[in-house]
Design a protein around this motif. Structure first.
Motif, mmCIF file in Angstrom:
data_model
loop_
_atom_site.group_PDB
_atom_site.id
_atom_site.type_symbol
_atom_site.label_atom_id
_atom_site.label_comp_id
_atom_site.label_asym_id
_atom_site.label_seq_id
_atom_site.Cartn_x
_atom_site.Cartn_y
_atom_site.Cartn_z
ATOM 1 N N GLU A 1 0.725 -1.093 -0.069
ATOM 2 C CA GLU A 1 -0.033 -0.049 0.015
ATOM 3 C C GLU A 1 0.782 1.328 -0.028
ATOM 4 O O GLU A 1 0.437 2.283 -0.421
ATOM 5 C CB GLU A 1 -0.870 -0.197 1.187
ATOM 6 N N THR B 1 1.570 2.189 -3.645
ATOM 7 C CA THR B 1 0.127 2.826 -4.167
ATOM 8 C C THR B 1 0.138 4.319 -3.595
ATOM 9 O O THR B 1 -0.008 5.274 -4.714
ATOM 10 C CB THR B 1 -0.966 2.227 -3.536
ATOM 11 N N ARG B 2 0.424 4.544 -2.608
ATOM 12 C CA ARG B 2 0.113 6.088 -2.089
ATOM 13 C C ARG B 2 1.368 6.826 -2.788
ATOM 14 O O ARG B 2 1.080 7.980 -3.123
ATOM 15 C CB ARG B 2 0.357 6.075 -0.658
#
Length: 406
Positions: free
Chosen positions: A205, A208-209
């Motif tokens: 994640e 993704t950020r």
């Protein structure tokens, strides 16, 4: 690849140990590589990536942050901000040598550091992160119960990857306060995000950020089964290949004119695995492959064997020659394929003496609405392939010793 060891002053004036891997051929660009948290410049992933980029004409500087590896200073007195300052100092050291970095590469927390440092380095054109956290404070998850001791005592010993290291409160407070989003958005550099979906240290994640916070141009490539340290040789090789191919889009890697007598330039073969047989094969800055031997012969079976390269040259030249002739004649050749096998046979089998000679068997498949005469002519043309003629007529090989070291 030629390697230069030197030191430069870090953020607090301590001597930081650096290794500059230079291309054996023309120097086309420069990269600055930041290692993972508490690691060092000589970890396998850093070595392999540096070697691959050097083969492409990109010099790579990797160094130990303050208090780590062979660098001076005490790690417990450092912080994320000081790491960014060390990166800037490294860039200035390169610029002092006329080699200002064009590319930043950062692994894990080093990836977060290059994202932060990129805004300070206007000459950098592209940035690569590998398993980097979007929130630098994420690294404190590895400290466990030591966080309470750090808060209470100002520092504590933490075991990371089986190694004890002191972490100071200043470091913890600094990473907790750091926010990368605005820096990523303002970076104005091409960005490549590499991350493994099963990374148990820094979750996917985070990639993704980082990707969502960045402006275009940006790319995201998964490292599949790799672990956080990219410890498997095949994962490092893949990451290096991706970085090298991607960087070519954003850096000016046009090579100088080839040397006289070598119209196709130089094909350079350099050892990639001193304990085995794997070789990096580089033809100019854009074409790279790997040579190796089968596992049964002590290799790792990662690339063509030398004789398979020779067979591939014969097959490729044959196919190209046939296609060129059919195209010029306007014949309906739909597809051509060439299977080549190599063996050593007794010369008497070929009508010669009893000594052994190399034998190549070439099986050519011609598809399309060709008549018998056209097929026969194309088979004759196959024997006019330049590589075929070289193999049949022989060639001379002159060998020169370029340099030697003890």
């Amino acid at each position: 690849m030629p390697t230069e060891l030197f030191t430069f002053p870090g953020h607090a004036g301590h001597a930081l140990a650096a290794r500059l891997d230079r291309p054996e051929g023309p120097h086309l660009a420069t990269a600055l590589l930041a290692h993972c948290f508490t690691c060092g410049k000589d970890i396998a992933a850093a070595r392999r990536i540096a070697g691959r980029l050097a083969g492409m004409g990109i010099a790579v500087l990797r160094f130990d942050f303050t208090g780590l590896g062979h660098s001076g200073g005490e790690f417990e007195n450092t912080s994320f901000t000081s790491n960014v300052d060390d990166l800037q100092a490294a860039a200035e050291a390169l610029e002092g040598r006329g080699m200002a970095p064009d590319l930043l590469i950062g692994h894990s927390l080093g990836g977060a550091a290059v994202l932060k440092a990129a805004t300070r380095l206007p000459r950098v054109k592209a940035v690569v992160t590998i398993g980097a956290p979007f929130d630098p404070g994420h690294v404190t998850h590895n400290f466990g119960d030591a966080l309470e001791r750090i808060d209470a005592d100002g520092q504590a010993e933490v075991t990371l990857a089986g190694r004890a290291i002191k972490i100071g409160k200043g470091f913890v407070d600094d990473v907790r306060a750091e926010t990368l989003g605005p820096a990523i958005a303002a970076m104005k550099k091409a960005l490549l995000v590499l991350h493994a979906p099963r990374d148990s240290v820094v979750g996917i994640e985070n990639a993704t950020r980082i990707f969502l916070a960045a402006k275009h141009p940006k790319s995201f490539v998964t490292l599949d089964e790799a672990d956080h340290l990219i410890s498997r040789a095949e994962d490092v090789e893949y990451a290096a290949e991706v970085i090298a191919a991607w960087a070519g889009k954003y850096l000016d890697l046009r090579p100088p004119a080839p040397p006289i007598g070598a119209p196709e330039g130089i094909t350079r073969v350099s050892e990639a695995d001193p304990e085995g047989f794997r070789q990096d094969v580089q033809a100019g800055p854009f074409h790279h492959t790997v040579a190796d031997e089968p596992t049964a012969y002590g290799g790792t079976n990662r690339g063509f064997t030398p004789y398979q390269f020779l067979a591939a040259g014969l097959g490729a030249c044959t196919s190209m020659t046939i296609r060129m002739y059919a195209r010029r004649k306007g014949w309906p050749l739909a597809h051509v394929s060439v299977d080549v096998t190599h063996d050593k046979v007794h010369a008497q089998d070929a009508g010669g003496s009893t000594s052994r000679i190399d034998h190549f068997l070439r099986r050519i498949t011609l598809e399309g609405a060709l008549d018998a005469d056209q097929r026969a002519r194309l088979m004759e043309i196959a024997d006019k392939c330049p590589v075929h003629r070289t193999l049949e007529h022989g060639a001379t090989v002159r060998t020169e010793l370029v340099s030697a070291s003890a």
